[in-house]
Motif scaffolding. Structure first.
Motif, PDB file in Angstrom:
ATOM      1  N   TYR A  14      15.131  24.124  12.189  1.00  0.00           N
ATOM      2  CA  TYR A  14      14.823  24.799  10.920  1.00  0.00           C
ATOM      3  C   TYR A  14      14.778  26.308  11.131  1.00  0.00           C
ATOM      4  O   TYR A  14      15.744  26.874  11.639  1.00  0.00           O
ATOM      5  N   ALA A  59      22.091  29.705   2.523  1.00  0.00           N
ATOM      6  CA  ALA A  59      23.523  29.514   2.738  1.00  0.00           C
ATOM      7  C   ALA A  59      24.413  30.102   1.656  1.00  0.00           C
ATOM      8  O   ALA A  59      25.599  30.303   1.888  1.00  0.00           O
ATOM      9  N   ALA A  83      22.031  30.344  -4.368  1.00  0.00           N
ATOM     10  CA  ALA A  83      20.693  29.869  -4.021  1.00  0.00           C
ATOM     11  C   ALA A  83      19.755  31.033  -3.730  1.00  0.00           C
ATOM     12  O   ALA A  83      18.580  31.010  -4.122  1.00  0.00           O
ATOM     13  N   LEU A 142       6.229  30.913  -0.903  1.00  0.00           N
ATOM     14  CA  LEU A 142       6.784  30.252  -2.082  1.00  0.00           C
ATOM     15  C   LEU A 142       8.272  29.992  -1.882  1.00  0.00           C
ATOM     16  O   LEU A 142       8.770  28.884  -2.133  1.00  0.00           O
ATOM     17  N   LYS A 176       9.940  29.714   0.827  1.00  0.00           N
ATOM     18  CA  LYS A 176      10.230  28.727   1.867  1.00  0.00           C
ATOM     19  C   LYS A 176       9.981  27.296   1.373  1.00  0.00           C
ATOM     20  O   LYS A 176      10.738  26.385   1.696  1.00  0.00           O
ATOM     21  N   TYR A 177       8.932  27.105   0.604  1.00  0.00           N
ATOM     22  CA  TYR A 177       8.727  25.768   0.013  1.00  0.00           C
ATOM     23  C   TYR A 177       9.866  25.418  -0.936  1.00  0.00           C
ATOM     24  O   TYR A 177      10.387  24.297  -0.932  1.00  0.00           O
ATOM     25  N   ARG A 178      10.252  26.395  -1.743  1.00  0.00           N
ATOM     26  CA  ARG A 178      11.311  26.113  -2.704  1.00  0.00           C
ATOM     27  C   ARG A 178      12.675  25.941  -2.013  1.00  0.00           C
ATOM     28  O   ARG A 178      13.511  25.160  -2.459  1.00  0.00           O
ATOM     29  N   LYS A 236      13.193  24.636   0.948  1.00  0.00           N
ATOM     30  CA  LYS A 236      13.197  23.272   1.465  1.00  0.00           C
ATOM     31  C   LYS A 236      13.448  22.284   0.343  1.00  0.00           C
ATOM     32  O   LYS A 236      14.274  21.368   0.453  1.00  0.00           O
ATOM     33  N   ARG A 237      12.720  22.480  -0.738  1.00  0.00           N
ATOM     34  CA  ARG A 237      12.807  21.570  -1.869  1.00  0.00           C
ATOM     35  C   ARG A 237      14.210  21.531  -2.482  1.00  0.00           C
ATOM     36  O   ARG A 237      14.589  20.555  -3.125  1.00  0.00           O
ATOM     37  N   ALA A 238      14.935  22.613  -2.301  1.00  0.00           N
ATOM     38  CA  ALA A 238      16.288  22.671  -2.852  1.00  0.00           C
ATOM     39  C   ALA A 238      17.326  22.201  -1.832  1.00  0.00           C
ATOM     40  O   ALA A 238      18.524  22.345  -2.047  1.00  0.00           O
ATOM     41  N   GLY A 239      16.850  21.641  -0.728  1.00  0.00           N
ATOM     42  CA  GLY A 239      17.789  21.149   0.278  1.00  0.00           C
ATOM     43  C   GLY A 239      18.498  22.266   1.008  1.00  0.00           C
ATOM     44  O   GLY A 239      19.580  22.056   1.565  1.00  0.00           O
ATOM     45  N   HIS A 240      17.899  23.439   1.035  1.00  0.00           N
ATOM     46  CA  HIS A 240      18.554  24.586   1.661  1.00  0.00           C
ATOM     47  C   HIS A 240      17.951  24.976   3.007  1.00  0.00           C
ATOM     48  O   HIS A 240      18.314  26.010   3.550  1.00  0.00           O
ATOM     49  N   LEU A 241      17.021  24.181   3.503  1.00  0.00           N
ATOM     50  CA  LEU A 241      16.493  24.476   4.838  1.00  0.00           C
ATOM     51  C   LEU A 241      17.333  23.720   5.862  1.00  0.00           C
ATOM     52  O   LEU A 241      17.142  22.517   6.068  1.00  0.00           O
ATOM     53  N   GLN A 242      18.252  24.406   6.472  1.00  0.00           N
ATOM     54  CA  GLN A 242      19.136  23.749   7.429  1.00  0.00           C
ATOM     55  C   GLN A 242      18.392  23.549   8.748  1.00  0.00           C
ATOM     56  O   GLN A 242      17.632  24.388   9.183  1.00  0.00           O
ATOM     57  N   CYS A 243      18.654  22.414   9.410  1.00  0.00           N
ATOM     58  CA  CYS A 243      17.890  22.173  10.635  1.00  0.00           C
ATOM     59  C   CYS A 243      18.393  23.025  11.794  1.00  0.00           C
ATOM     60  O   CYS A 243      17.632  23.348  12.688  1.00  0.00           O
TER      61      CYS A 243
END
Lengths: 334, 334, 334, 334
Positions: free
Chosen positions: D32, D59, D63, D222, D224-226, D228-235
């Protein structure tokens, strides 16, 4: 045969005083909530609760609950509630809609009540990272889904827990009047330290208005924008405000609740060994076999099965004393 | 001095027949929309429109419009409407909420009416790719924000355009009765080929119920789930259903609309050169200077300014004929 | 001391063939998914699965899962998944966001696998009315959160159940390759009758691309609009498509998965009585006391605790055989 | 014939330094954004802008824009932007999705730039009531959709206006580098007093990472939570962070932008009377008839039509000087 209704309080007739107040509202005034009747709500509820609050009419408890929660839970957060809470089980997913996808986190607890311990057990294991949804608020129900009333000490403990964890605290008070009546009639005590309260009227003799009480009046603006946005700002709002004020006038809300509670207590005396929970509001849950339930229905009593081995009886402001007595006797005779 | 109200029809008193129907509903029945009164809506509206439809009570026009649009527009789509349409200008962003972020695309058009040509001019430049939001539906308002009524030919043309483009077609009928009365009193003709209609009652003598009419009854399920989810399923729904049926009984909806339209027509005759639009419903828009408006208000007339150089007068089912005549004369005398 | 990493497969280095494919993509082409590499995905996956499908690159498994679910669950519906599923526990509430407030319904099941019986136990009690959210889809994880692989018969049974109930069926295949490798290497068999599959590459040697496979290619349009709307349509998409094709070329996806599975199997042989679950993919869950875990860490092994009394070891495509052997021995010697 | 590409900068190849940085990132690290490369972003951007800020990789620009706006616009509010802004025209409705139905309010302005006067003209008529959506934020684009750069004075004026009105201020900097290069190379001056900046890298030689810069670092949580929630936190986020740092190292971002701007300036010199806008970044808009465009394409130049009577030429970091000269001459010779 005349049916004796103990199905629910949610379809009971409207109290004459409510009708009268609605009729008195039937004259020209400003639309939406700009009328003189709506304007009285804030002061009236501030008086009732002994502290400054804002009070906003909303047509349903579901919408009141959700608009209240929107003041305390962001879309990426969660609301902790009991696993059998109305917002989880019976509101058609409304919290997910109003809170834009926020989650409900489901705590266990006897009689559909939750405790700081129960909440902690649920949320303490949540890692403090973005992969897991974080709790933003707690919602409790007064009286609970099983007709139990939170005591002052219980409310204080939850309030303290919420403050310590930085969580908002909401009370679903669809049957708040029944709890308050049971607890002695003091609205402020029955609400405890909650931030927002859905003050129910409809199940207690109203027609189509609940009051959303905000103990931080600064939140009123947010709620009003969201109410409009949800299509809940009625243009003839004075008819809703009038219902609510009628409930408060002369403490009709307490009188009605006491009547309903009294009828429930009557029924509860039928057979203490059948009682699943003590009767602390206007609902009675009893262990009754299918055969026994059939026998009761054959005698004209309407009620809901509650699982395979029990039944729920709900009384209302207008439950006939004779009907309650008859039901008590019928159960006792089983 | 007694004020003569021409501000809006949205806060007018409730018609006696509506009151009466609500009182008759004041007896035990099933909650939500399981009651015998709600059960009559589908058949009653099918009869009115001469074709099978589903009819669902909803407390506000905003919610009715949005729930209708939810049957025809996905979250990633758009609804085409007039740039001054109520859903764009006066519903607090409700479409964005109910449609989960779908857009409104704003077409121009005289008198707040839109045409196939106007819609085509708006949507034809949209590239057919994922970068641009695609239209899914059209919403028109009958009568329009300027009190104009779509004629049968206009409706047919829009309907054909919608079909050709694969777009749903919704009608916001907050003042549908006024348009229908103007067009001759045939509900089906006034609705034309729309898929969904928000059939307004509240501005026409009702209290708190509009009817959402679905000409594809198969959509009723979706609307009912979404209505619940939006907190709009009232538990004592029979009081809403009763209002709607009262409006239909004996064609009260048309009688009320004709009364309002008649008063508007009276006012419109004051000065044809001042009229911004022909009077085709219950709204009159007139060019009036600030001084002239002040003079009218000094004579007891209440109304809204409409920009800097004009005014809007709205009549209602209960506008006193004397008031309308007085206003006509006052304007004529300016 | 050199650390021996068994924390997760999600941060492993990128396979050389993937790098090479990305470099080959580094020449001018059309933006978004209009390039020649993206254009090959549909055919390549159709070949792999032996039936026509659409395949769409997406940068994360979370987004792939959610976009897949958006084809089968409406905002007022629910997705059934295991209570420990990644979409419930580790995706930060993404399903609530992408599905506009739809719920997850949590089924139990050994090893984070669910069965028709478990799902039925969960959803059969749901009343068929608007007060309760209805299930629209099922999501299963292949391999499961505990590294278990659904067998063909299990998949067939869930598929039949889904069809009978009218539910969509999604597979979260973050570790699909590991399951497929375990099951014999046939992609179609490992996917079973699912409607949509998040075909994971990133944990298996990729960098930043998963493939969303739609076995109903007609859904591709919806997914593409939603992908764009979620900010997931990258303008240099060819670098993502290239990663995916590199994984398929020469069955690199299977080779990598076999390597990871092999290392996990090696570890699993350390002490069969410590194993919490059979090793059917690239994860090993073992009962190990805090002291034992400390001892392993002191020897250079990195891994996550799994509760108080166990640990999780995850292998990757590039886990050194020596490291796996060393870990096996270290555990065996405890 | 070899094509000479002036279609867009969004599909250009990746700069060698970016590749190199990605390769250097290809070793084990935390998943992450817990890796050592991601950890450097905040400090690096704080240094660049000369004030403390948080910087978060994402990315796509879509977004990044939407997550930035989510810090400043509530679901019931609106974002003011130019009617041709990318967030309105080309992001597939992403703002409606990320902002949960908030509106975009469209201001006019030459060259896709907006001014305090233009914004005031748009929002001053909005009634301060719940019926109308209220503006919560402003979004400007640097450089604008027509390749114009906001000057320091312009930015200061918008910033002051935003503060006076209590509105957040976002900058879409998909081509921020080009504007900054044009304005003299000072990042802080080019950003002005904005609260959030989408710092574009992809169009400027990057592959798949933009930096969202938050000048109030307290908002990072805020976002960072959003994210992740949007599927934008790449591992494997380190590969994204590496791209961004590579762009900053040695001011590669400015060097690349200067190269692109220089090529655009070259083209702009072809015919000043054809220029629709001055060339202030890497885009050239010219009046060219269909016949003239056809002639250019016949000579191997690729570009987009811009309406019926003009064309857009976009240069990139790697535009060949020879190609730009050739295009200049070809246009001059028309």
């Amino acid at each position: 045969m005349d049916r004796k209704p103990f199905l629910s309080d949610n379809a009971a007739s409207v109290h004459p005083h409510v009708w009268e107040a609605m009729r008195l509202a039937d004259q020209p005034d400003s639309p939406y909530d700009g009328d003189q009747i709506s304007a009285r709500l804030d002061a009236r509820f501030s008086e009732l609760f002994g502290r400054e609050c804002a009070a906003i009419w909303i047509a349903t408890g579901t919408a009141a609950n959700c608009l209240a929660l929107a003041t305390m839970c962001q879309p990426h957060g969660a609301v902790v509630c009991h696993e059998e809470a109305h917002i989880e089980v019976d509101e058609g997913g409304a919290p997910g809609f109003f809170l834009h996808g926020a989650k409900l986190m489901l705590a266990s607890g006897d009689g559909a009540k939750i405790t700081p311990e129960g909440i902690a057990a649920l949320i303490d294991p949540i890692r403090d990272d973005v992969h897991q949804v974080q709790p933003h608020a707690i919602s409790i129900t007064q009286a609970s889904e099983y007709g139990l009333s939170y005591r002052l000490g219980e409310l204080a403990a939850i309030g303290q827990f919420a403050r310590e964890r930085g969580l908002g605290l909401h009370m679903d008070g669809a049957r708040f009047a029944n709890a308050a009546a049971f607890l002695g009639g003091n609205a402020s005590e029955a609400a405890g330290p909650v931030d927002t309260l859905s003050f129910g009227c409809i199940k207690n003799g109203g027609m189509s208005a609940e009051a959303l009480v905000l103990f931080d009046p600064a939140q009123a603006d947010l709620v009003k924008y969201r109410r409009k946005r949800a299509g809940h700002l009625q243009c003839k709002g004075r008819y809703l405000a009038a219902q609510i004020l009628a409930m408060l006038d002369g403490d009709l809300w307490l009188a009605n609740a006491r009547a309903a509670n009294g009828a429930a207590a009557e029924i509860g005396q039928a057979a203490s060994d059948r009682l699943m929970y003590p009767v602390e509001a206007n609902e009675v849950f009893m262990r009754l076999t299918a055969t026994e339930r059939e026998a009761l229905r054959a005698q004209g009593f309407d009620f809901y099965d509650w699982g395979a081995e029990s039944a729920r009886f709900v009384t209302a402001w207008n439950t006939a004393q004779d009907d309650a007595v008859a039901l008590r006797r019928a159960i006792a005779s089983l």
